[in-house]
Scaffold this active site. Structure first.
Site, PDB file in Angstrom:
ATOM      1  N   ASP A  99       0.809  -1.222   0.000  1.00 26.14           N
ATOM      2  CA  ASP A  99       0.000   0.000   0.000  1.00 26.14           C
ATOM      3  C   ASP A  99       0.842   1.271   0.000  1.00 26.14           C
ATOM      4  O   ASP A  99       1.984   1.276   0.460  1.00 26.14           O
ATOM      5  CB  ASP A  99      -0.882   0.036   1.264  1.00 26.14           C
ATOM      6  CG  ASP A  99      -2.048  -0.926   1.177  1.00 26.14           C
ATOM      7  OD1 ASP A  99      -2.057  -1.786   0.287  1.00 26.14           O
ATOM      8  OD2 ASP A  99      -2.949  -0.813   2.034  1.00 26.14           O
ATOM      9  N   HIS A 244       3.717  -2.209   3.187  1.00 25.00           N
ATOM     10  CA  HIS A 244       3.707  -0.836   2.663  1.00 25.00           C
ATOM     11  C   HIS A 244       5.013  -0.564   1.936  1.00 25.00           C
ATOM     12  O   HIS A 244       6.090  -0.838   2.469  1.00 25.00           O
ATOM     13  CB  HIS A 244       3.539   0.163   3.809  1.00 25.00           C
ATOM     14  CG  HIS A 244       2.241   0.025   4.541  1.00 25.00           C
ATOM     15  ND1 HIS A 244       2.032  -0.930   5.515  1.00 25.00           N
ATOM     16  CD2 HIS A 244       1.068   0.695   4.405  1.00 25.00           C
ATOM     17  CE1 HIS A 244       0.790  -0.824   5.961  1.00 25.00           C
ATOM     18  NE2 HIS A 244       0.175   0.154   5.307  1.00 25.00           N
TER      19      HIS A 244
HETATM   20 ZN    ZN Z   1      -2.578   3.155   3.314  1.00 24.95          ZN
END
Ligand code: ZN
Length: 278
Positions: A99, A244
């Site tokens: 992400d 992430h």
């Molecule tokens: Zn996020």
């Protein structure tokens, strides 16, 4: 980002826990796929957007890894009430998601590792990060990764108006289409914070809500070893892993995947992505 886990916990308490047991436990079904229907009469008249939504809904109950024929498309817009938390399908399938990117410092290293092992993943992109990193999105397309919409500015959607949420989604889908070549079919709400308007707008824009099963907590920079541990302990059929590739120093994420990815493969896991619409 920093509040992802908090919202994950809250969401699990509200909805996921009853359906799934504890986070990280594995089931064989698409979890939390409660749906409600709304007549398309309430939606825009059948234009390209509506057709896209119907086409997307056609494989809603198909395993994400399957290639079966779509169901007959009903004249309804299916709106979910919970995001997808894990994937279905037989065997030791898992899905990797990244992400908040793309980011020039970290994303290329993650793509290199995925390429080394011939693994495809999902990247939930923020539109504002795509602007200066279009070549990374093009690379994702070339290497077979699936790109999803993670809003333009990563806001807490539950604090925004419907119009603002729509704008966050549409701008991001537009730039993804321009750089990746297709409009995204998957949406992940920042911080895992969905609300009714978000589910409705996703459906109208032809996107499915994708959450996750195992949070690597890499956003807390807990140390490479801890991240590796969380993935390996959370590994189970159907699990969706959250990492992430932007939003802070992600060097631990980059190092960790070099360890845990070959371990997962050695353990017999097949890393998969949803079928791309052609
Ligand atoms: Zn996020």
């Amino acid at each position: 980002m920093q509040k992802d886990q908090l919202f994950t916990r809250r969401r699990m308490l509200f909805a996921g826990a009853a359906a799934l047991g504890t986070a990280g436990s594995a089931g064989s079904l698409l979890a939390a796929c409660t749906e409600e229907s709304a007549q398309t009469a309430a939606a825009p008249a059948p234009g390209p957007q509506a057709r896209q939504a119907l086409k997307s809904s056609a494989f809603r109950l198909q395993p994400l890894t399957g290639d079966g024929p779509p169901r007959a498309a009903p004249h309804k817009l299916k709106v979910r009430r919970e995001p997808i938390l894990q994937i279905s399908g037989r065997g030791r399938h898992m899905m990797l998601t990244f992400d908040d990117g793309p980011n020039p410092d970290y994303t290329p290293h993650i793509l290199d590792t995925l390429a080394k092992y011939g693994v495809r993943a999902m990247f939930f992109l923020c539109g504002e990060c795509v602007v200066d990193n279009r070549e990374l999105v093009a690379r994702m397309a070339e290497e077979g990764h699936v790109v999803g919409n993670h809003t333009w500015t990563h806001p807490l959607l539950t604090t925004l108006s419907r119009k603002q949420i729509r704008s966050e989604m549409v701008r991001t889908s537009d730039i993804i289409e321009d750089t990746y070549g297709e409009r995204p079919q998957w949406f992940r709400a920042p911080y895992g914070a969905w609300n009714r308007a978000t589910f409705q707008l996703e459906a109208e824009l032809g996107m499915e809500p994708m959450a996750w099963t195992v949070d690597t907590t890499d956003w807390m920079t807990p140390g490479t070893g801890t991240i590796v541990d969380r993935v390996e302990k959370g590994a189970a059929p159907g699990v969706v892993v959250l990492s992430h590739d932007a939003g802070g120093d992600r060097s631990q994420t980059v190092h960790a995947i070099r360890e845990w990815l070959p371990h997962l493969i050695d353990s017999g896991y097949h890393l998969t992505v949803p079928s791309r619409r052609v």
